[in-house]
Design an enzyme around this catalytic site. Structure first.
Site, PDB file in Angstrom:
ATOM      1  N   ARG A   1       6.016  14.516   0.564  1.00 20.94           N
ATOM      2  CA  ARG A   1       7.391  14.086   0.269  1.00 20.94           C
ATOM      3  C   ARG A   1       8.038  15.023  -0.756  1.00 20.94           C
ATOM      4  O   ARG A   1       9.239  15.229  -0.735  1.00 20.94           O
ATOM      5  CB  ARG A   1       7.400  12.643  -0.250  1.00 20.94           C
TER       6      ARG A   1
ATOM      7  N   ASP B   1       0.426  -3.714   5.744  1.00 21.15           N
ATOM      8  CA  ASP B   1       0.035  -3.109   4.468  1.00 21.15           C
ATOM      9  C   ASP B   1       0.676  -3.775   3.258  1.00 21.15           C
ATOM     10  O   ASP B   1       0.826  -3.152   2.222  1.00 21.15           O
ATOM     11  CB  ASP B   1       0.359  -1.615   4.475  1.00 21.15           C
ATOM     12  N   GLU B   2       1.057  -5.019   3.366  1.00 23.46           N
ATOM     13  CA  GLU B   2       1.641  -5.671   2.185  1.00 23.46           C
ATOM     14  C   GLU B   2       1.292  -7.144   2.152  1.00 23.46           C
ATOM     15  O   GLU B   2       1.169  -7.789   3.198  1.00 23.46           O
ATOM     16  CB  GLU B   2       3.157  -5.482   2.143  1.00 23.46           C
TER      17      GLU B   2
ATOM     18  N   MET C   1       0.842  -1.200   0.000  1.00 20.83           N
ATOM     19  CA  MET C   1       0.000   0.000   0.000  1.00 20.83           C
ATOM     20  C   MET C   1       0.881   1.256   0.000  1.00 20.83           C
ATOM     21  O   MET C   1       1.979   1.247   0.551  1.00 20.83           O
ATOM     22  CB  MET C   1      -0.911   0.021   1.238  1.00 20.83           C
TER      23      MET C   1
HETATM   24  N1  DCP Z   1       4.758   2.695  10.134  1.00 21.83           N
HETATM   25  C1  DCP Z   1       4.936   3.045  11.472  1.00 21.83           C
HETATM   26  N2  DCP Z   1       6.178   3.308  11.949  1.00 21.83           N
HETATM   27  C2  DCP Z   1       7.232   3.222  11.139  1.00 21.83           C
HETATM   28  C3  DCP Z   1       7.075   2.830   9.804  1.00 21.83           C
HETATM   29  C4  DCP Z   1       5.812   2.589   9.315  1.00 21.83           C
HETATM   30  O1  DCP Z   1       3.969   3.121  12.227  1.00 21.83           O
HETATM   31  N3  DCP Z   1       8.433   3.505  11.608  1.00 21.83           N
HETATM   32  C5  DCP Z   1       3.387   2.480   9.626  1.00 21.83           C
HETATM   33  C6  DCP Z   1       2.904   3.692   8.890  1.00 21.83           C
HETATM   34  C7  DCP Z   1       2.934   3.308   7.460  1.00 21.83           C
HETATM   35  C8  DCP Z   1       2.715   1.832   7.506  1.00 21.83           C
HETATM   36  O2  DCP Z   1       3.344   1.400   8.699  1.00 21.83           O
HETATM   37  O3  DCP Z   1       1.920   3.971   6.709  1.00 21.83           O
HETATM   38  C9  DCP Z   1       3.309   1.110   6.331  1.00 21.83           C
HETATM   39  O4  DCP Z   1       4.704   1.371   6.310  1.00 21.83           O
HETATM   40  P1  DCP Z   1       5.515   1.454   4.980  1.00 21.83           P
HETATM   41  O5  DCP Z   1       6.927   1.308   5.377  1.00 21.83           O
HETATM   42  O6  DCP Z   1       4.958   0.515   3.961  1.00 21.83           O
HETATM   43  O7  DCP Z   1       5.342   2.939   4.464  1.00 21.83           O
HETATM   44  P2  DCP Z   1       4.115   3.688   3.846  1.00 21.83           P
HETATM   45  O8  DCP Z   1       3.033   2.739   3.434  1.00 21.83           O
HETATM   46  O9  DCP Z   1       3.702   4.780   4.773  1.00 21.83           O
HETATM   47  O10 DCP Z   1       4.773   4.387   2.587  1.00 21.83           O
HETATM   48  P3  DCP Z   1       5.250   3.747   1.210  1.00 21.83           P
HETATM   49  O11 DCP Z   1       4.279   4.221   0.188  1.00 21.83           O
HETATM   50  O12 DCP Z   1       6.618   4.327   0.995  1.00 21.83           O
HETATM   51  O13 DCP Z   1       5.267   2.248   1.348  1.00 21.83           O
END
Ligand code: DCP
Length: 620
Positions: free
Chosen positions: A60, A120-121, A19
């Site tokens: 970003r 999310d994956e 996601m």
């Molecule tokens: N997350 C969190 N703390 C972190 C990293 C991530 O709580 N240190 C949570 C928030 C993210 C979710 O996990 O939305 C999924 O992490 P991802 O690493 O997949 O990053 P994102 O989905 O936010 O962004 P991207 O589009 O780069 O995958």
């Protein structure tokens, strides 16, 4: 040590779906007016505006990164909208994100075997769906190929080419392509359809990698984000791997460097499998040889439910807990949440968790410099909030005694987490009861004692984390900075996988190799180390310029049936009726039926049938 799995390399179509800025999307769905605006989700705490845990792609562009705090994000992007993560019991409440992830999984899992790898994956094995499409309506027979499929990035085929769409169309429709490329073309169309369906039904965008194995799919999914997909034909594998970051890390990385002068994955290519086996043993040698060629036989596990549930909180700096009463207060909060989650898992999915584990980070007042670790402690998990709270406190007290030794002059605790693991299905039929009682029979009941606590249960150690912190994000720790007020430990599914906060981005290959040693013990009898390492690979040239944690964790399937022998000897009169009362209603009825019939003659028959049942499952 790593163990290779045979790979039907060309036969499979595997997708990794990730996601985009997931928590942000969940919050934007709640507040649609934020869509398209620079937005970030911040952790629960007010210090410097809270730590960012998810950043929208709009933000970003201004240079906002996950490593920033809210105040800093405001400086680089004054128009940013900061949304606070929901809070419950004084800590972040991730339920809405977990449920949103489940919505996506339920859509994706319709087309093939689905493995939920984190909040999310997911991985999908789309081989059967692709074979069906190829035989019934191959891409060349489709008049209007979905535009989303045409926008795919096919490595080695598309680039900055203005004629990209037509190139992709030609690649998708090659009638003279080899079978495996045709399958990949079908997978490309299927994943585009799935992503479109996810968007329509959930309003979330996602990105995907499509390849012949999990490792390559994972490498590809982050290459073009957000809302895009990347395909890795076999012909592109060598270049893809050659583009991976320079240095191999960990002990194996050092050893490769010292012994063979190998620094990069590409350097491995010059060595024969025999040579690598000679140096590193048959398994590791073959594993290295395969990895250098993008070969991996890892299967997509059919699993869409979490392998464990964990709740944690950090107490950095002045917030450190210094008294038993404070620890008990927070343990109670964490256990209350854990109890809700295991109860709901039990009701919804008919599963029971068997092990409760407590992890803590503590420091002694007397010798702050010495970093003796607080030992992780486990015990059988008893259902019910009060029991979980009581047992967690006993685990903490036991760990603290061991941690302090003779230094009883003061301590402070900077993180606490409780994890419910070894989750087993409750099968229908009376055999299920035995499984259920497997854990319960050795619970810390009033008649039990701390002897039931498993010291540093190897499957529960903080070092490995693989099974428990399905994904643990310990805020800020990835860059060595001070942890923020509220660290999260989110356990969703994955299982596991790594454990320590891990950086996504260029140097992830380091983690990939440095992970090899830690779980080596596990790998002795489990081939999932390969999984583990593969999942820790990150995408080079990722469009996300910031490092970020990889919270994926892997576990092996060593669900313990080791006490089966004991179970076979359970007698009806040994069963504590109060334990039965805690079971789901249908199980209670089953137990009662069992108890009733156990009073009749012919118990032998029953026992032998149970024996037969478990014999099937008995570990070899
Ligand atoms: N997350 C969190 N703390 C972190 C990293 C991530 O709580 N240190 C949570 C928030 C993210 C979710 O996990 O939305 C999924 O992490 P991802 O690493 O997949 O990053 P994102 O989905 O936010 O962004 P991207 O589009 O780069 O995958």
């Amino acid at each position: 040590m790593p163990i290779p799995r045979p790979d039907r390399q060309g036969d499979r179509v595997i997708a990794h779906v990730d996601m985009d800025c997931f928590y942000v999307q969940v919050e934007q769905r709640k507040q649609p007016e934020l869509r398209g605006l620079p937005t970030a989700v911040v952790q629960y705490n007010e210090w410097k505006g809270g730590a960012l845990i998810a950043v929208s792609y709009e933000a970003r562009k201004f240079g906002v990164k996950r490593s920033m705090r809210g105040d800093e994000a405001k400086m680089v992007c004054p128009s940013i909208h900061l949304v606070q993560v929901p809070v419950a019991r004084g800590k972040a409440d991730l339920n809405s994100y977990r449920s949103a992830g489940s919505e996506v999984v339920s859509i994706l899992s319709a087309r093939g075997r689905c493995e939920r790898a984190s909040i999310d994956e997911v991985y999908l094995d789309l081989t059967d769906a692709a074979e069906t499409m190829l035989s019934e309506s191959p891409p060349e027979a489709i008049e209007d190929i979905d535009e989303e499929a045409l926008k795919s990035h096919v490595l080695g085929i598309t680039g900055a080419d203005v004629d990209g769409l037509n190139n992709v169309r030609r690649w998708l429709c090659q009638s003279d392509a080899v079978h495996k490329d045709k399958l990949l073309a079908c997978g490309t169309i299927i994943v585009a359809q799935l992503r479109d369906e996810v968007l329509r039904k959930t309003e979330f965008t996602c990105s995907a990698g499509i390849a012949h194995n999990k490792m390559l799919a994972k490498l590809a999914s982050g290459m073009h984000k957000p809302a895009q997909q990347t395909i890795v034909p076999s012909s592109a594998v060598t270049n893809l791997l050659a583009s991976l970051p320079k240095q191999l890390g960990g002990k194996l990385g050092s050893s490769l460097h010292d012994d063979l002068g190998v620094n990069t994955v590409g350097d491995l290519l010059q060595f024969s499998e025999e040579k690598l086996q000679e140096r590193y043993g048959v398994n590791t040698g073959t594993w290295l040889w395969n990895i250098a060629r993008g070969i991996s036989g890892d299967e997509v596990e059919g699993r869409i439910l979490p392998k464990s549930h964990g709740c944690g909180k950090t107490f950095p700096g002045p917030r450190a807990l210094k008294t038993s009463a404070c620890v008990e207060h927070w343990l109670n909060q964490l256990c209350e949440e854990l109890n809700e989650r295991v109860q709901s898992d039990s009701e919804q999915n008919k599963r029971v968790a068997n092990t409760l584990t407590l992890h803590a980070t503590a420091h002694k007042a007397s010798d702050i410099q010495l970093h003796k670790k607080f030992p992780s402690k486990s015990c059988p998990l008893r259902y019910g909030r009060d029991k979980i709270q009581e047992d967690a406190k006993k685990l903490f007290d036991s760990g603290l005694r061991e941690f302090l030794g003779s230094h009883t002059d003061g301590w402070r605790v900077t993180s606490l987490s409780v994890i419910a693991s070894k989750i087993l299905d409750i099968p229908s039929g009376s055999c299920s009861i035995l499984k259920f009682f497997q854990g319960k029979s050795q619970s810390i009941t009033s008649g039990g004692s701390l002897e039931d606590i498993l010291d540093d249960d190897p499957s529960c150690s903080t070092e490995r984390d693989d099974e428990h912190k399905v994904f643990s994000y310990e805020e800020c720790s990835k860059d060595g900075g001070a942890p923020s007020q509220d660290g999260l430990i989110n356990t969703v599914c994955a299982q596991k996988k790594s454990i320590k906060p891990k950086e996504k981005g260029k140097n992830s290959i380091l983690k990939f190799f440095s992970s090899i040693d830690a779980p080596a013990k596990q790998a002795q009898n489990d081939t999932n180390l390969l999984h583990l390492n593969i999942l820790m690979v990150r995408v080079p040239n990722c469009t996300d310029p910031q490092g970020y944690d990889d919270r994926r964790h892997y576990t092996h399937d060593g669900i313990s049936l080791r006490r089966l022998d004991d179970l076979w000897t359970i007698r009806a009169e040994d069963i504590d009726p109060s334990v039965v009362d805690e079971l789901p209603l249908e199980i209670q009825q089953e137990v009662q039926g069992w108890l009733r019939s156990s009073k009749r003659p012919h118990n032998c028959t029953r026992r032998s049938s149970l024996l037969n049942y478990f014999s099937l499952d008995k570990p070899t």
